[in-house]
Design an enzyme around this catalytic site. Structure first.
Site, PDB file in Angstrom:
ATOM      1  N   LYS A 166     -10.136   0.181  -2.736  1.00  0.00           N
ATOM      2  CA  LYS A 166     -10.085  -0.093  -1.292  1.00  0.00           C
ATOM      3  C   LYS A 166     -10.383   1.173  -0.511  1.00  0.00           C
ATOM      4  CE  LYS A 166      -6.959  -1.486   2.465  1.00  0.00           C
ATOM      5  NZ  LYS A 166      -5.608  -1.932   2.840  1.00  0.00           N
ATOM      6  N   ASP A 187       0.869  -1.180   0.000  1.00  0.00           N
ATOM      7  CA  ASP A 187       0.000   0.000   0.000  1.00  0.00           C
ATOM      8  C   ASP A 187       0.902   1.225   0.000  1.00  0.00           C
ATOM      9  OD1 ASP A 187      -1.771  -2.072   0.495  1.00  0.00           O
ATOM     10  OD2 ASP A 187      -3.024  -0.895   1.847  1.00  0.00           O
ATOM     11  N   LYS A 207      -6.742   3.143  -3.512  1.00  0.00           N
ATOM     12  CA  LYS A 207      -7.206   3.130  -2.128  1.00  0.00           C
ATOM     13  C   LYS A 207      -7.463   4.560  -1.695  1.00  0.00           C
ATOM     14  CE  LYS A 207      -5.276   1.876   2.444  1.00  0.00           C
ATOM     15  NZ  LYS A 207      -4.209   1.154   3.145  1.00  0.00           N
TER      16      LYS A 207
END
Lengths: 314, 341
Positions: B277, B173, B241
């Site tokens: 996400k 991430d 995300k």
């Protein structure tokens, strides 16, 4: 009005009288034309007064069957929200000093005293009591709040103990609140019945979800008193509605620690007790009338914590 | 890897396959800017109204049970605190392995998400349940590139990523450089994503999945969110995300809906599926189910898959477990019946 004033200056007595009469009838008309402002009695959850999630209401009528008010009819989801609010409020209330809790409960009595007339009126209209008997009941309820306010910082002295142990230790037992208490309030005696179950739970720091009995209006008016008595929001939650519908959800709720069935004599309370046993709740069984005014009742909603501590040897 | 280059309008960007295919062979900052700023603007009122409507679906009984299990399977169970210890990571992993001890039928979350230096501990704690880059088991996701601020030199960011991948991270991430993005320096953001993607390469030639964190709370406008999403996809992100969870507002339903629209559009354009996400601030089952509705009604039910949609959350799992217990036992459960960490 301005016009009528200017004319009065020059008017004869007869004219003045006539104009005054006209003014009076106008004001009378205004008085009779004023619309009623009826009150909707809503729930009391987390310090706020929401309607029931279900949108349902029950009509409350007086002894002669005339409409008095609409009262919100709580659903199981309202019960869930009430338990959540009670759980959230519990650490703060239980962590407050006993002295502080006493002050707050005494404040409840003070505010009730100031709003006595409203409670008398509600009891007269809904329970069919005479004004004198209603006043007596309200006064008894106020006195009961004062009585319980006094116990907050004394209960540990009669229930706690410095235990004698065979070793160099302090061994101290103290009563602690059980947690979230769900209460089915007595079906009779309105405000007094409600006070007789709610006040003892609050003394030691429990938070409460209460289903009032007959005194639905008094219960919500009491909630208004509690909301303005420095009682933290969520410590007392009032769910007006059908006890038979709400009690099973409260009895089985895993986050409720004790179940006070004082007013549940007419319900299937044995099933409720069995359901409460699934999650090891403390249960108080139904009693006729109002709950007795005893320290035992306060202690019934406590757990004893015992602490060992070494004695220093200087 | 590369020394920081001055941002010049005619600068050639690092080659990223998708961008080259879409924007042509001579990929430049100008081409990128023209492409991103040529994206249609977002109808904010319409988007928010659309997002609000996702909360009005009635999802009860069996559909609710299915939704709750789907939510659990999509969770990246996360601990991202400065105070994280090896023990904390072990207990997080234990929770991922057995989310609810009272009900063995409870599904497992998709991944555990930790700081890069905790990856080894998470892998060790997962043992045979670790997916190890395959499709079966629980992934280990690591935040990298100077998470959460992203304020470090590119060399540090890339090394951060390589270390996490070497320690076994299946998913990275990364955070984008919001400062550069807000300056309009899209090329720098693009290059960093391309280089991070390159750093996700394992020795055997496979890649760790790259999730690109936009930190939508710092991008301010919906138009910026759309541009950043598009930019991240062009640069090679496998997932986009919303947030780090360290900035408020974090994930919101309108922002997530917008990002879902971007990946839907990307699929229509190229046939390729990118994941989304939302992370931060989703703590109740009720909210999570609204996101599932958003996914199903924006991208289609095929997107209701842990490969294409994830929740970044820590407290969400407990609330879902409480709801699940309510459905199975018929009574309301309480926080005493789930683990704290």
């Amino acid at each position: 009005m301005a016009t009528s004033k200017t004319t009065t200056a020059k008017a004869t007595t007869a004219e003045r009288t006539a104009s005054r009469t006209a003014a009076r009838t106008a004001s009378d008309r205004a008085a009779s034309a004023r619309l009623d402002v009826p009150k909707t009695y809503k729930l009391f959850i987390g310090g706020a007064f929401p309607r029931s999630e279900s949108g349902r209401v029950t009509e409350v009528t007086d002894a002669k069957g005339r409409f008095v008010a609409n009262v919100a009819k709580a659903s199981r989801k309202d019960a869930r929200e009430a338990v959540r609010a009670a759980r959230k409020a519990h650490p703060g209330w239980a962590g407050a000093t006993a002295y502080n809790r006493g002050q707050v409960l005494y404040r409840v009595a003070e505010v009730l005293e100031g709003r006595k007339a409203q409670f008398v009126d509600e009891l007269v209209r809904t329970e069919g009591l005479t004004a004198a008997r209603a006043a007596k009941q309200v006064e008894a309820a106020i006195d009961l709040w004062v009585w319980h306010a006094g116990w907050t910082d004394k209960i540990a002295a009669i229930a706690g103990n410095a235990n004698a142990v065979a070793g160099p230790y302090f061994n101290i037992s103290v009563p602690e609140p059980t947690g979230v208490v769900a209460i089915i309030a007595p079906q009779t005696d309105g405000l007094l019945g409600l006070t007789s179950v709610v006040a003892p739970a609050l003394v030691t720091g429990n938070s409460v979800v209460v289903v009032p009995g007959s005194a639905q209006l008094s219960a919500i008016s009491l909630a208004e008193v509690l909301a303005t008595s420095d009682l933290p929001g969520g410590v007392v939650n009032v769910l007006t509605g059908d006890a038979a519908e709400l009690a099973p959800w409260l009895a089985s709720h895993a986050d409720v620690n004790a179940l006070d069935l004082t007013g549940a004599g007419e319900l299937d309370w044995i099933t409720l007790e069995q359901s409460a046993a699934d999650t090891l709740k403390r249960v108080l069984r139904p009693e006729p009338g109002i709950a007795p005014e005893t320290p035992q009742r306060i202690l019934a909603l406590t757990e004893t914590k015992t602490i060992w501590h070494t004695k220093s040897r200087l | 890897m590369t020394s920081p280059r001055p941002a010049s309008a005619s600068q050639a960007l690092a080659p990223a396959e998708r961008a080259v295919q879409l924007l042509g062979g001579d990929l430049s900052e100008v081409a990128l800017r023209q492409h991103l700023e040529g994206l249609p603007t977002v109808d904010a009122v319409g988007l928010e109204a659309r997002a609000a409507s996702f909360g009005t679906r009635s999802i009860k009984t069996t559909s609710k049970a299915a939704a709750l299990d789907t939510v659990i399977r999509m969770i990246d169970l996360t601990t991202l605190q400065g105070s994280d210890t090896r023990g904390k990571v072990r207990s997080l992993v234990a929770k991922a392995l057995v989310p609810d001890a009272s009900d063995p039928s409870t599904p497992r979350p998709a991944a555990v998400c930790v700081y890069g230096d905790m990856v080894g501990n998470a892998v060790e704690a997962l043992g045979s349940a670790w997916s190890a880059g395959k499709d079966d088991g629980i992934n280990v996701a690591a935040v990298a590139t100077a998470f959460p601020s992203g304020r470090a030199s590119i060399g540090v960011k890339l090394q951060d990523t390589r270390d996490a991948v070497a320690a076994g991270a299946d998913e990275i991430d990364m955070v984008i450089d919001r400062g550069a993005f807000l300056e309009g320096n899209y090329g720098k953001v693009f290059d960093e994503i391309v280089q991070t993607k390159d750093a996700c390469r394992r020795d055997d030639g496979t890649y760790a999945h790259l999730k690109v964190i936009l930190e939508t709370g710092e991008l301010v406008t919906y138009d910026n969110v759309r541009r950043a999403s598009w930019l991240s996809i062009l640069a090679g992100g496998d997932f986009i995300k919303t947030s780090t969870g360290k900035v408020q507002p974090a994930a919101t339903l309108p922002v997530t809906t917008l990002m879902l629209q971007v990946v839907r559009d990307w699929e229509r354009l190229t046939g390729e599926r990118i994941g989304v996400k939302p992370a931060g601030g989703i703590s109740t089952s009720k909210d999570a189910i609204k996101y599932l509705v958003a996914v199903a009604e924006t991208c289609g039910e095929a997107w209701l898959d842990p490969h294409l949609f994830r929740f970044g959350a820590s407290s969400l799992l407990n609330d879902v477990l409480l709801q699940r217990q309510k459905l199975t036992t018929g009574r309301y459960s309480g926080p005493d019946y789930v683990t704290i960490d």
